[in-house]
Write a protein that holds these residues in place. Structure first.
Motif, PDB file in Angstrom:
ATOM      1  N   VAL A 375       0.848  -1.206   0.000  1.00 24.26           N
ATOM      2  CA  VAL A 375       0.000   0.000   0.000  1.00 24.26           C
ATOM      3  C   VAL A 375       0.878   1.248   0.000  1.00 24.26           C
ATOM      4  N   ILE A 376       0.568   2.170  -0.906  1.00 26.34           N
ATOM      5  CA  ILE A 376       1.325   3.419  -1.005  1.00 26.34           C
ATOM      6  C   ILE A 376       0.960   4.336   0.159  1.00 26.34           C
ATOM      7  N   ILE A 377       1.980   4.863   0.846  1.00 26.50           N
ATOM      8  CA  ILE A 377       1.762   5.837   1.921  1.00 26.50           C
ATOM      9  C   ILE A 377       2.032   7.248   1.397  1.00 26.50           C
ATOM     10  N   CYS A 378       3.213   7.460   0.806  1.00 24.51           N
ATOM     11  CA  CYS A 378       3.545   8.770   0.224  1.00 24.51           C
ATOM     12  C   CYS A 378       3.155   8.730  -1.250  1.00 24.51           C
ATOM     13  N   ARG A 379       2.109   9.482  -1.584  1.00 25.03           N
ATOM     14  CA  ARG A 379       1.590   9.451  -2.954  1.00 25.03           C
ATOM     15  C   ARG A 379       2.577  10.068  -3.940  1.00 25.03           C
ATOM     16  N   CYS A 380       3.216  11.178  -3.556  1.00 28.43           N
ATOM     17  CA  CYS A 380       4.098  11.890  -4.488  1.00 28.43           C
ATOM     18  C   CYS A 380       5.279  11.016  -4.907  1.00 28.43           C
ATOM     19  N   GLU A 381       5.961  10.440  -3.936  1.00 30.68           N
ATOM     20  CA  GLU A 381       7.173   9.675  -4.216  1.00 30.68           C
ATOM     21  C   GLU A 381       6.908   8.173  -4.253  1.00 30.68           C
ATOM     22  N   GLU A 382       5.663   7.784  -4.155  1.00 30.10           N
ATOM     23  CA  GLU A 382       5.240   6.379  -4.244  1.00 30.10           C
ATOM     24  C   GLU A 382       6.018   5.478  -3.291  1.00 30.10           C
TER      25      GLU A 382
ATOM     26  N   ARG B  46       8.005   8.896 -10.676  1.00 27.26           N
ATOM     27  CA  ARG B  46       8.741   7.691 -10.298  1.00 27.26           C
ATOM     28  C   ARG B  46       8.329   6.473 -11.128  1.00 27.26           C
ATOM     29  N   SER B  47       7.016   6.167 -11.196  1.00 25.25           N
ATOM     30  CA  SER B  47       6.606   4.948 -11.902  1.00 25.25           C
ATOM     31  C   SER B  47       5.816   5.226 -13.174  1.00 25.25           C
ATOM     32  N   GLY B  48       5.437   6.471 -13.388  1.00 24.37           N
ATOM     33  CA  GLY B  48       4.619   6.789 -14.555  1.00 24.37           C
ATOM     34  C   GLY B  48       3.148   6.448 -14.379  1.00 24.37           C
ATOM     35  N   ALA B  49       2.728   6.133 -13.149  1.00 22.72           N
ATOM     36  CA  ALA B  49       1.328   5.774 -12.903  1.00 22.72           C
ATOM     37  C   ALA B  49       0.418   6.982 -13.128  1.00 22.72           C
ATOM     38  N   PRO B  50      -0.789   6.734 -13.679  1.00 19.26           N
ATOM     39  CA  PRO B  50      -1.715   7.854 -13.894  1.00 19.26           C
ATOM     40  C   PRO B  50      -2.305   8.354 -12.582  1.00 19.26           C
ATOM     41  N   ARG B  51      -2.561   9.654 -12.511  1.00 15.59           N
ATOM     42  CA  ARG B  51      -3.168  10.256 -11.314  1.00 15.59           C
ATOM     43  C   ARG B  51      -4.193  11.297 -11.732  1.00 15.59           C
ATOM     44  N   CYS B  63      -3.303  17.002  -9.350  1.00 15.20           N
ATOM     45  CA  CYS B  63      -3.958  17.505 -10.565  1.00 15.20           C
ATOM     46  C   CYS B  63      -3.020  18.380 -11.383  1.00 15.20           C
ATOM     47  N   LEU B  64      -1.694  18.166 -11.239  1.00 15.92           N
ATOM     48  CA  LEU B  64      -0.732  19.037 -11.931  1.00 15.92           C
ATOM     49  C   LEU B  64      -0.871  18.931 -13.450  1.00 15.92           C
ATOM     50  N   GLN B  89       0.509  16.555 -17.306  1.00 18.98           N
ATOM     51  CA  GLN B  89       1.935  16.608 -16.998  1.00 18.98           C
ATOM     52  C   GLN B  89       2.477  15.189 -16.899  1.00 18.98           C
ATOM     53  N   ALA B  90       3.373  14.838 -17.806  1.00 17.32           N
ATOM     54  CA  ALA B  90       3.946  13.489 -17.818  1.00 17.32           C
ATOM     55  C   ALA B  90       5.205  13.487 -16.963  1.00 17.32           C
ATOM     56  N   GLY B  91       5.136  12.847 -15.811  1.00 16.56           N
ATOM     57  CA  GLY B  91       6.293  12.773 -14.927  1.00 16.56           C
ATOM     58  C   GLY B  91       6.669  14.149 -14.410  1.00 16.56           C
ATOM     59  N   ALA B  92       7.978  14.341 -14.157  1.00 16.96           N
ATOM     60  CA  ALA B  92       8.444  15.631 -13.645  1.00 16.96           C
ATOM     61  C   ALA B  92       8.422  16.671 -14.763  1.00 16.96           C
TER      62      ALA B  92
END
Lengths: 465, 97
Positions: A375-382, B46-51, B63-64, B89-92
């Motif tokens: 389970v991911i805790i820190c969403r930004c840095e995964e 980091r992983s390219g996962a959609p958000r 929502c960037l 926004q794709a990644g950083a």
């Protein structure tokens, strides 16, 4: 350099607006910074706008109770800097950024009234697009008139029921409400009930919301012990376990909620002393009885001072402004006490319901601390629960070591979405109390900005030193 | 899918990932994109996962988007202006040189 304001207020929600109205009443000059385009904060968001004013039957009278305060604020003569984000504060100065540029404003005293945010709800799949908070669903309803016709609400706490009921009133009853309040909470809360009756209005409101959900035929799953959200690129379904049995439902939208916590970044970055509030399961600043923080030039009001809701926020904002008026010599101590005593009595009555509500809706350990390693805790840095568990095992003493090893809390949200979970998880895994574990060390800037914006906001007027 | 309670007519449009999205001038950008049944606004560095939007109040930074070439804008804090060009926004974000 222009003359400083007497008071600068961060946040134009109920606490910030009430502080501004009171500061002006005491003859103080006042500036109010707010990220939103219009005053009201999250609770009274968009309350002055049409056609939202025509939606009274959906949003309910407590929402429109904010209208008179917004109007008093607009008439008060306080300078309202809308659409302006504050990214740094020091004694006497506020650094901000808006669409039109960035700059610094000077003020002799500061009130932080940055409000609250929803407690993180780290479930498997909570990062999938289509999963949002119940507060987000309510913002979309309040300010954009949007309702999702296929929504599942998951969690506990008064806001979850309120938004679900507002959906019913809008003619779109939610598909399902998955209630994660532990069954044992009711027994623990009952001793607080007599005192809560002093603010019985809230209890009747809560019971009324549940009645509305029943009348609309909403399916409510109670006593749920585990929840998982499914999907690949977006949410597709939700699974839950209650009484040892797993069930599942398809859905394209999930709204999560398990209470709210103060927005701590600003006051933490100012090194204000904070305490762990065990009943509310969150950090809150240590304040004196007039809402002054451990920094003598900073007062903290509203939900940022500890969760108590909009009515208390309004009172605490006014109380803080009165004390600032005394501190600046606009009124003496006797005058402050004379005006402040009835406000503080009203605050005590309004808060009488809190111990009952906080105990009844205290989130369960299993939803505050993720149980599965993926389970991911820190969403930004995964950063996952498993990674946090590994560094705890390796001897990381607190969130700052975890941050150094894993980058949790170092993304653009600056720990807002994971900070409470990291504290709670490290506490559960190490057996140490939350107070001992501590929180991420916050620093300015408290919002991501560009170096150009920092340069443009330097507190000099160009004359050189 | 989101349904509209506000039935006033759209008076403008903007684009998201090249797709024209009808809107009302000055409304919330994230709300307008969500209403068009778009859930993912960006992908993670980091992983390219959609958000997509999570908090809608400026806290989560999920929502960037890039607005008229400017990266790292929070769609939930932006308002719609006719003709604006919004990109996921794709990644950083890339640093402008």
């Amino acid at each position: 350099m222009t003359a400083p304001f007497d008071v600068a207020i961060i946040g134009a929600g109920p606490a910030g607006m009430a502080a501004a109205v009171m500061a002006r009443k005491q003859g103080l000059s006042c500036v109010v910074f707010d990220e939103a385009g219009r005053p009201g904060g999250q609770i009274y968001r968009a309350v002055t706008e049409r056609p939202e004013r025509d939606r009274q039957d959906i949003l309910g009278p407590d929402y429109y109770a904010g209208l008179d305060l917004v109007e008093a604020f607009q008439r008060s003569g306080a300078e309202h800097r809308a659409g302006t984000m504050v990214w740094s504060i020091a004694e006497g100065e506020i650094h901000w950024r808006s669409r039109s540029g960035s700059g610094v404003t000077f003020a002799r005293r500061i009130v932080a009234a940055a409000g609250a945010m929803e407690r993180p709800f780290p479930l498997r799949g909570w990062t999938l697009p289509g999963v949002m908070t119940a507060g987000a669903a309510q913002i979309l309803l309040k300010s954009a008139g949007l309702v999702e016709d296929d929504i599942v609400f998951v969690g506990c706490g008064p806001l979850l029921y309120l938004v679900a009921a507002q959906y019913c009133r809008a003619g779109h009853p939610p598909r399902l409400v998955i209630e994660t309040t532990p069954r044992r909470n009711l027994g623990a809360a009952l001793p607080h009930l007599p005192r809560a009756l002093l603010a019985a209005r809230y209890l009747f409101k809560g019971l009324g919301l549940i009645r509305e959900l029943r009348a609309a035929g909403v399916r409510i799953e109670r006593g749920v012990e585990q929840v998982e959200l499914e999907g690949e690129d977006a949410i597709r379904g939700v699974r839950w376990r209650s009484g040892g049995r797993w069930q599942r439902a398809d859905t394209g939208r999930v709204a999560l909620h398990q209470g709210v916590v103060p927005n701590v970044n600003l006051a933490m970055a100012l090194r204000c002393r904070h305490l762990w509030d065990e009943r509310q399961r969150c950090w809150r600043p240590a304040l004196d009885e007039w809402n002054r923080s451990s920094q003598p030039w900073l007062w903290i009001a509203g939900d940022e001072a500890g969760i108590a809701g909009a009515v208390s926020a309004r009172l605490s904002g006014a109380i803080a402004a009165l004390d600032i008026a005394r501190d600046l010599g606009a009124i003496d101590e006797r005058e402050r006490n004379r005006a402040g005593t009835p406000l503080r009595a009203a605050l005590g009555r309004d808060r009488a319901v809190r111990p009952f509500l906080e105990t009844l809706y205290r989130p369960s350990d299993v939803f505050v601390v993720p149980q599965a390693d993926d389970v991911i805790i820190c969403r930004c840095e995964e950063v996952t629960r498993g990674e946090i568990a590994r560094v705890v095992k390796e001897g990381a003493a607190g969130p700052n070591q975890a941050k150094g090893f894993l980058r949790c809390g170092m993304g653009p949200c600056q720990g807002r979405m994971c900070g409470h979970t990291v504290t709670e998880t490290m506490s559960a895994l190490s057996g140490k109390g939350q107070e001992e574990i501590g929180y991420f060390r916050q620093r300015m800037p408290i919002k991501p900005i560009t170096t150009g914006e920092i340069a443009a906001s330097a507190p000099f007027d160009g004359a050189g030193a | 899918m989101f349904q509209r309670l506000d039935l006033r007519e759209f008076d403008t449009s903007f684009t998201f990932a090249g797709r024209a999205i009808p809107a009302r001038e000055g409304e919330n950008l994230a709300a307008a994109i969500l209403r068009a049944d778009i859930k993912a606004f960006r992908s993670t560095p980091r992983s390219g996962a959609p958000r997509g939007p999570y908090c809608m109040m400026g806290v989560c930074f999920e929502c960037l988007v890039t607005v008229d070439g400017e990266p790292n804008r929070q769609a939930c804090l932006e308002t719609v202006h006719g003709g604006m060009v919004v990109e996921p926004q794709a990644g950083a974000a890339e640093i402008n040189r």
